[in-house]
Motif scaffolding. Sequence first.
Motif, PDB file in Angstrom:
ATOM      1  N   HIS A  65       0.550  -1.224  -0.028  1.00 46.93           N
ATOM      2  CA  HIS A  65       0.140  -0.017   0.219  1.00 46.93           C
ATOM      3  C   HIS A  65       0.868   1.130  -0.144  1.00 46.93           C
ATOM      4  O   HIS A  65       0.430   2.281   0.183  1.00 46.93           O
ATOM      5  CB  HIS A  65      -0.944   0.042   1.222  1.00 46.93           C
ATOM      6  CG  HIS A  65      -2.093  -1.180   1.220  1.00 46.93           C
ATOM      7  ND1 HIS A  65      -1.732  -2.503   1.471  1.00 46.93           N
ATOM      8  CD2 HIS A  65      -3.490  -1.303   0.836  1.00 46.93           C
ATOM      9  CE1 HIS A  65      -2.724  -3.083   1.404  1.00 46.93           C
ATOM     10  NE2 HIS A  65      -3.968  -2.371   0.934  1.00 46.93           N
TER      11      HIS A  65
ATOM     12  N   CYS B 230     -10.026  -0.322  -5.126  1.00 48.95           N
ATOM     13  CA  CYS B 230      -9.525  -1.935  -5.338  1.00 48.95           C
ATOM     14  C   CYS B 230     -10.399  -2.957  -4.296  1.00 48.95           C
ATOM     15  O   CYS B 230     -10.816  -3.973  -4.749  1.00 48.95           O
ATOM     16  CB  CYS B 230      -8.001  -2.130  -4.836  1.00 48.95           C
ATOM     17  SG  CYS B 230      -6.915  -1.303  -5.796  1.00 48.95           S
TER      18      CYS B 230
ATOM     19  N   GLN C 210      -9.068   5.799  -0.638  1.00 51.36           N
ATOM     20  CA  GLN C 210      -9.131   5.454  -2.049  1.00 51.36           C
ATOM     21  C   GLN C 210      -9.287   3.700  -2.014  1.00 51.36           C
ATOM     22  O   GLN C 210      -9.248   3.147  -2.945  1.00 51.36           O
ATOM     23  CB  GLN C 210      -8.292   5.733  -2.999  1.00 51.36           C
ATOM     24  CG  GLN C 210      -7.675   7.035  -3.497  1.00 51.36           C
ATOM     25  CD  GLN C 210      -6.954   7.203  -4.579  1.00 51.36           C
ATOM     26  OE1 GLN C 210      -6.805   6.547  -5.128  1.00 51.36           O
ATOM     27  NE2 GLN C 210      -6.137   8.418  -4.217  1.00 51.36           N
ATOM     28  N   CYS C 211      -9.555   3.360  -0.596  1.00 50.80           N
ATOM     29  CA  CYS C 211      -9.698   1.857  -0.662  1.00 50.80           C
ATOM     30  C   CYS C 211     -10.584   1.352  -1.411  1.00 50.80           C
ATOM     31  O   CYS C 211     -10.224   0.144  -2.147  1.00 50.80           O
ATOM     32  CB  CYS C 211      -9.974   1.671   1.120  1.00 50.80           C
ATOM     33  SG  CYS C 211      -9.084   2.586   2.084  1.00 50.80           S
TER      34      CYS C 211
ATOM     35  N   VAL D 213      -3.176   5.718  -1.115  1.00 55.57           N
ATOM     36  CA  VAL D 213      -4.509   5.024  -0.884  1.00 55.57           C
ATOM     37  C   VAL D 213      -5.396   5.578   0.117  1.00 55.57           C
ATOM     38  O   VAL D 213      -6.475   5.057   0.225  1.00 55.57           O
ATOM     39  CB  VAL D 213      -3.994   3.726  -0.504  1.00 55.57           C
ATOM     40  CG1 VAL D 213      -3.136   2.730  -1.399  1.00 55.57           C
ATOM     41  CG2 VAL D 213      -3.113   3.707   0.846  1.00 55.57           C
TER      42      VAL D 213
ATOM     43  N   TYR E 140      -3.877   0.132   6.323  1.00 61.20           N
ATOM     44  CA  TYR E 140      -3.791  -0.989   5.474  1.00 61.20           C
ATOM     45  C   TYR E 140      -3.405  -2.146   6.094  1.00 61.20           C
ATOM     46  O   TYR E 140      -3.438  -3.384   5.260  1.00 61.20           O
ATOM     47  CB  TYR E 140      -2.957  -0.527   3.981  1.00 61.20           C
ATOM     48  CG  TYR E 140      -1.774  -0.168   4.219  1.00 61.20           C
ATOM     49  CD1 TYR E 140      -0.544  -1.071   4.601  1.00 61.20           C
ATOM     50  CD2 TYR E 140      -1.421   0.963   4.031  1.00 61.20           C
ATOM     51  CE1 TYR E 140       0.747  -0.662   4.567  1.00 61.20           C
ATOM     52  CE2 TYR E 140       0.004   1.530   4.426  1.00 61.20           C
ATOM     53  CZ  TYR E 140       1.063   0.889   4.677  1.00 61.20           C
ATOM     54  OH  TYR E 140       2.290   0.915   4.631  1.00 61.20           O
TER      55      TYR E 140
END
Length: 884
Positions: A247, A259, A255-256, A252, A296
Amino acid sequence: MSRLLRLWMLALLWACGPAQAASPSEFDHLRTGFALSGSHQNQRCESCHIGGVFKGTPRDCESCHTSGARFARTNTVKPSAHIPTQQTCDSCHSTRSFSGARMDHSGVAKGSCQSCHNGSQASGKPDVHLSTSAACDSCHRSSAWKPAANFNHAGVAAGSCASCHAALKPATAVHAGQTVCDNCHKSTSSWAGAKVDHGSFNASTNCAGCHNGSAAGGKPGNHMPVGSANCGSCHASNGWKPSKWNHSQLAVANQCASCHSGAFPPADGKPATHTPYQNVSALASANCDSCHKAGYASWTPARLHASVAVSGQCSSCHASSKPSTAVHSGQTVCENCHKSTSSWAGAKVDHSGFSVATNCSSCHNGTAATGKSANHIPVAATNCIACHGTAGWKPTKWNHTQLTVVNQCASCHSGAYPPADGKPAAHTPYQLVATIAASNCDSCHKAGYASWTPAKLHSSVSVSSQCSSCHLSNRPATAVHAGQTVCENCHKSTSAWTGAKVDHSGFTVATNCSSCHNGSAATGKSANHIPVAATNCIACHGTSGWKPTKWNHTQVTVVNQCASCHSGAYPPADGKPAAHTPYQLVATIAASNCDSCHKAGYASWTPARLHSSVSVSSQCSSCHLSNRPATAVHAGQTVCENCHKSTSTWTGAKVDHSGFTVATNCSSCHNGTAATGKPVNHIPVQTTNCIACHGTVGWKPTKWNHTQIAVLDCASCHNGSYPPADGKPAQHIPYQALTGVVASNCNTCHKGGYASWANGRLHSSVTVNGQCKQCHNGSYLSQGAVAKPSNHIPESQLLNGAALECNACHTSTTAWSQRMNHNASMGSGAGWCKACHASGTSYLGSMERKALTHRTKTPVPTDCSESGCHRPLGNKGAAYTKWD
């Protein structure tokens, strides 16, 4: 000129003259020793026999086909560009035609091809030949140029493969634009298995330049979206999987879900049971990391209410999980009762406005809300709030003032209404005493409702009899109490039991103490009391107390009876200590009594002496085995008197070897630990006993004579490791190096037995095929291995001569004189034959020696064996055996 020769020549001229019509072919030319074949059949006689002279006409090709020669004239001659050779013309050319000659390359020296194959004398390298300075025969064979093989790439510079192989690469996407072959192809022996070396690639390498799904495998359709990030950011150069995604390669934050939507495994999406936060308007657009604060590294623990503020719409998530209870039935707005997002617990109706007038039981009836339990104390019509607060049922404020409780304790304290405790099972059974049977709890429990204890029966009510009503069941289980039912017969006070006892003041020596003190009615002798037979207790004990006694060994006879009491079973009479000499194990004194050794009488046990008191001649180990020295010589020994002969001192003990025989196991002691053992360089004797060689009075000198053990394996001892057994001398014949005899033992050759090494004979004892030079090289002359004399014929002149073994010619191991084996040597070249057969040589052997000019003066032959002379290349004699 003889008459016969002149007649023959006249006849020949007549036959060839113009007046004669006969054809020359009618003449049998073979009779002259030169057969006409090929082109020679069509030539006129005078082409060779110039001027009609027959004698001296040469028979060799060179005399007629060499430029400038007298017989050459208009014949085809060897061109100036002819390849340099010492071979005769007919080695390659035939009489049919000079062209089409086939060169015999068998004698050509390695690495010399280009001396002929230079494009002038013979075909050379073509213009398109790869650039190399290596010799032709490094790759090409003499039988055919193609296919070329075995090119040695050892000297090829890195990165220069394409200079030769560029035009041969496959027309594939992965090869397009590639100019350095050895970036991928690491082997010169095979193209197969080539792989790109990713070792130097890094995050800045444009992986997608190849990994585009065409030149090489690209990203799969379900690869997570990575924008413009390079493959090397996550994937290692030595393999795509597993990747090193952590990560950190892309931004990120917030923006999790890009994906983690379930579309890009292994990135997991929301589970089916995920909290439906989208239904709450205030956080419908929140991203994963709004709640998943662990980063993450982990999704859990995630907390909604600790991360975002939610003040309403609780039922959006909690409606389906509310308890199925009456109080929740029909409720749709959770926050009417539940005021905290951190915990459901504590949610309740606001009772702050309720008072004593409130009818609590209208709700707390066991249905809408909790009601009184079945074991609630009896409170008649008293309202709940009289005891319970509105903030909670427990703790209550009961203080025995809400109801009248005087003389009514048992109304609640019956055991039926916890936490109001009832009488315990072990409560004094006062009901059985007539005078107090009807008493109430507070007759004895004077402390009031604040505390039950301390309650005292005898200090609260008067009881003068009927003690057994209460005390019978808890009297001591002793013989003196057995059968007694009236306590007050002995116990005169209600305040204390102690002091009740039998009056012994009138008892005397005549009193039979044991009639009561038998262990049942009263305390009797203990199990470990000293044995006193019929002696009465009072002989030692007083009536005012058992202890202390007045025992002084005079009350009973004690001579030879010490062990009756001093056995350790009757304290305080002490017994033998654990470390006492175990005399019982010695047969002759096993039955002895204590005073056999303890002569001081009962006044003192010490000093006691065994050997000065009783006679002991054997069984020493019965006592001394456990305290013998912890030395190797004592280990395993059980019979002390084998060595120790005196009971007064141990010193000076020695093993008596005089009775030992061949059957004695010497090594059981002489093992290097218990006693001196064999030294490390002792000859290996396996299981043979020491006494077979050594005497019992001393180890040395030994009496070894090779008869004590089987000695077929001489090298077991005679290898230099076990002096004085001598090993092989440094110049011993190296039989171990000979195939077939490497495992032979000394006595294979040394047949003289162990009395002498001399007269060892190898060839008469074992069969040796070849390998003669291993011994017959001058290094082992003292061992009888004869070396080659200095004037031995030079076998290096023979084909493979340097590799020949002696037995190529010398086939007998008993004598050297043999016949020469020429090894099929072809005698052309640099003088194979003349090396030995030239006059003046002095090599051994009876070979014929002559000068090269012994028959022909000019030109001087290069060797005995050449065309026109001796076999194998000439025409005379038999090959390798006879000259003529």
